[in-house]
Motif scaffolding. Sequence first.
Motif, short mmCIF file in Angstrom:
data_model
loop_
_atom_site.label_atom_id
_atom_site.label_comp_id
_atom_site.label_asym_id
_atom_site.label_seq_id
_atom_site.Cartn_x
_atom_site.Cartn_y
_atom_site.Cartn_z
N LYS A 83 0.82 -1.20 0.00
CA LYS A 83 0.00 0.00 0.00
C LYS A 83 0.86 1.26 0.00
CE LYS A 83 -0.99 -0.55 4.97
NZ LYS A 83 -0.48 -1.94 5.03
N GLY A 84 2.01 1.20 0.70
CA GLY A 84 2.92 2.34 0.69
C GLY A 84 3.46 2.63 -0.70
N GLU A 85 3.82 1.58 -1.42
CA GLU A 85 4.32 1.75 -2.78
C GLU A 85 3.22 2.27 -3.70
OE1 GLU A 85 5.92 -2.01 -3.87
OE2 GLU A 85 7.76 -1.77 -2.68
N SER A 86 2.00 1.76 -3.52
CA SER A 86 0.87 2.24 -4.32
C SER A 86 0.61 3.72 -4.07
CB SER A 86 -0.39 1.44 -4.01
OG SER A 86 -0.26 0.09 -4.39
N ILE A 87 0.63 4.13 -2.81
CA ILE A 87 0.40 5.52 -2.46
C ILE A 87 1.49 6.42 -3.03
CG2 ILE A 87 0.41 7.13 -0.50
CD1 ILE A 87 -1.11 4.92 1.07
N ALA A 88 2.73 5.95 -3.01
CA ALA A 88 3.83 6.74 -3.56
C ALA A 88 3.63 7.00 -5.05
CB ALA A 88 5.16 6.03 -3.33
N ARG A 107 -18.31 6.37 2.90
CA ARG A 107 -17.31 6.24 1.83
C ARG A 107 -16.57 7.56 1.70
NH1 ARG A 107 -19.44 6.16 -2.94
NH2 ARG A 107 -17.51 5.40 -3.87
N ILE A 108 -15.24 7.48 1.62
CA ILE A 108 -14.39 8.67 1.59
C ILE A 108 -13.41 8.53 0.43
CG2 ILE A 108 -12.62 9.97 2.86
CD1 ILE A 108 -14.03 8.52 5.41
N GLU A 109 -13.26 9.58 -0.34
CA GLU A 109 -12.25 9.62 -1.39
C GLU A 109 -11.41 10.87 -1.20
OE1 GLU A 109 -14.24 9.44 -5.14
OE2 GLU A 109 -15.23 7.53 -4.69
N GLY A 110 -10.11 10.75 -1.51
CA GLY A 110 -9.26 11.92 -1.35
C GLY A 110 -7.81 11.62 -1.64
N ARG A 111 -6.97 12.53 -1.21
CA ARG A 111 -5.53 12.48 -1.48
C ARG A 111 -4.77 12.20 -0.18
NH1 ARG A 111 -2.05 16.59 -0.75
NH2 ARG A 111 -3.83 18.02 -0.49
N VAL A 112 -3.72 11.41 -0.30
CA VAL A 112 -2.92 11.02 0.87
C VAL A 112 -1.66 11.88 0.97
CG1 VAL A 112 -1.53 9.18 1.89
CG2 VAL A 112 -3.72 8.65 0.89
N THR A 113 -1.35 12.28 2.18
CA THR A 113 -0.04 12.86 2.49
C THR A 113 0.53 12.13 3.70
OG1 THR A 113 -0.96 14.55 3.99
CG2 THR A 113 -0.73 15.14 1.65
N LYS A 114 1.83 12.15 3.86
CA LYS A 114 2.43 11.58 5.07
C LYS A 114 2.21 12.51 6.25
CE LYS A 114 6.14 8.71 3.14
NZ LYS A 114 7.62 8.48 3.07
N THR A 115 2.01 11.94 7.42
CA THR A 115 1.99 12.74 8.63
C THR A 115 3.41 13.21 8.93
OG1 THR A 115 2.31 10.82 10.07
CG2 THR A 115 0.04 11.43 9.56
N SER A 116 3.53 14.18 9.81
CA SER A 116 4.86 14.67 10.19
C SER A 116 5.63 13.61 10.96
CB SER A 116 4.73 15.93 11.04
OG SER A 116 4.13 15.63 12.29
N ASP A 117 6.95 13.75 10.99
CA ASP A 117 7.77 12.83 11.78
C ASP A 117 7.37 12.85 13.25
OD1 ASP A 117 9.23 11.90 9.64
OD2 ASP A 117 10.90 13.27 9.93
N SER A 118 7.03 14.05 13.75
CA SER A 118 6.67 14.14 15.17
C SER A 118 5.37 13.41 15.45
CB SER A 118 6.56 15.62 15.58
OG SER A 118 5.56 16.28 14.83
N GLU A 119 4.40 13.47 14.54
CA GLU A 119 3.15 12.74 14.73
C GLU A 119 3.39 11.24 14.71
OE1 GLU A 119 -0.55 14.81 12.73
OE2 GLU A 119 1.23 15.15 11.49
N SER A 120 4.22 10.80 13.75
CA SER A 120 4.51 9.37 13.67
C SER A 120 5.23 8.88 14.91
CB SER A 120 5.35 9.07 12.42
OG SER A 120 4.61 9.34 11.24
N ALA A 121 6.20 9.68 15.39
CA ALA A 121 6.96 9.30 16.58
C ALA A 121 6.06 9.28 17.82
CB ALA A 121 8.12 10.27 16.79
N GLU A 122 5.16 10.24 17.90
CA GLU A 122 4.26 10.32 19.06
C GLU A 122 3.37 9.09 19.13
OE1 GLU A 122 0.78 13.29 20.89
OE2 GLU A 122 1.88 13.84 19.07
N TYR A 123 2.82 8.67 17.98
CA TYR A 123 1.96 7.49 18.01
C TYR A 123 2.78 6.22 18.24
CZ TYR A 123 -1.02 3.66 16.72
OH TYR A 123 -1.70 2.47 16.74
N PHE A 124 3.94 6.12 17.61
CA PHE A 124 4.76 4.92 17.79
C PHE A 124 5.12 4.72 19.26
CE2 PHE A 124 8.68 2.40 17.74
CZ PHE A 124 8.33 1.38 16.87
N ALA A 125 5.35 5.81 19.96
CA ALA A 125 5.77 5.74 21.36
C ALA A 125 4.70 5.13 22.27
CB ALA A 125 6.16 7.12 21.86
N VAL A 126 3.42 5.22 21.88
CA VAL A 126 2.36 4.70 22.74
C VAL A 126 1.87 3.32 22.27
CG1 VAL A 126 1.60 7.01 23.37
CG2 VAL A 126 0.50 5.86 21.46
N ARG A 127 2.47 2.77 21.23
CA ARG A 127 2.10 1.42 20.80
C ARG A 127 2.63 0.40 21.81
NH1 ARG A 127 3.61 -0.60 15.22
NH2 ARG A 127 1.47 -1.32 15.02
#
Length: 213
Positions: A83-88, A107-127
């Motif tokens: 899915k990451g390769e498809s999105i790229a 049903r939702i349609e739209g465009r994907v962007t990556k979240t910020s590094d800080s958002e990704s790090a914040e969520y990863f930390a609570v997994r």
Amino acid sequence: MDHNIAKIRHDYQLKGLHEDDLNPDPLKQFRLWFQEIIDSGISEPNAMVLATVSGGRPSARVVLLKDLDDTGFSFFTNYQSKKGESIAGNPQVALTFFWKEFERQVRIEGRVTKTSDSESAEYFAVRPRGSQIGAWVSDQSEVIPNRRFLEEKTWAFEDKFEGGEVPRPPHWGGYRVIPDYIEFWQGRPSRLHDRLVYSKDEDGNWKIERLSP
């Protein structure tokens, strides 16, 4: 094929959906529905189907919504996955939520962007730690020889990070789907469902229209 499959049928009777019921902002409307679903206690109300397209071929899978803000819907995954390769290659995607207990679909349609590094790090930390280790173990979507292969990689990374925090892998993070189309579907009797759609006009404002079922 079991011919009884064709006889599986459920007539939707719970509620209707009228234009006057809707919030002018589709993301606020989604929050209203989503809160109802959460309050009901059903299992994994945040499960959603993510559809992508690569080389003209569609692909769909279930992922979990992990954040919702005024811009869109966020989930987290391995950037090097299929899915990451498809999105790229094509950032246009679709999401589908189905809550059968409420006879509702979004049903939702739209465009994907990556979240910020800080958002990704914040969520990863609570997994959970096991999920953090799993992000290092899994080369998602790659062919592997057997289950033992995964287990041995897990043991290796558990040893590597023993006694310390598990850092976020550089290939793991979040995506945000920024919608330009959101359809709210409410099941109705005789398959005459209510379908109300938000789409953006030329000025970027949301308009609401009713679709034939």
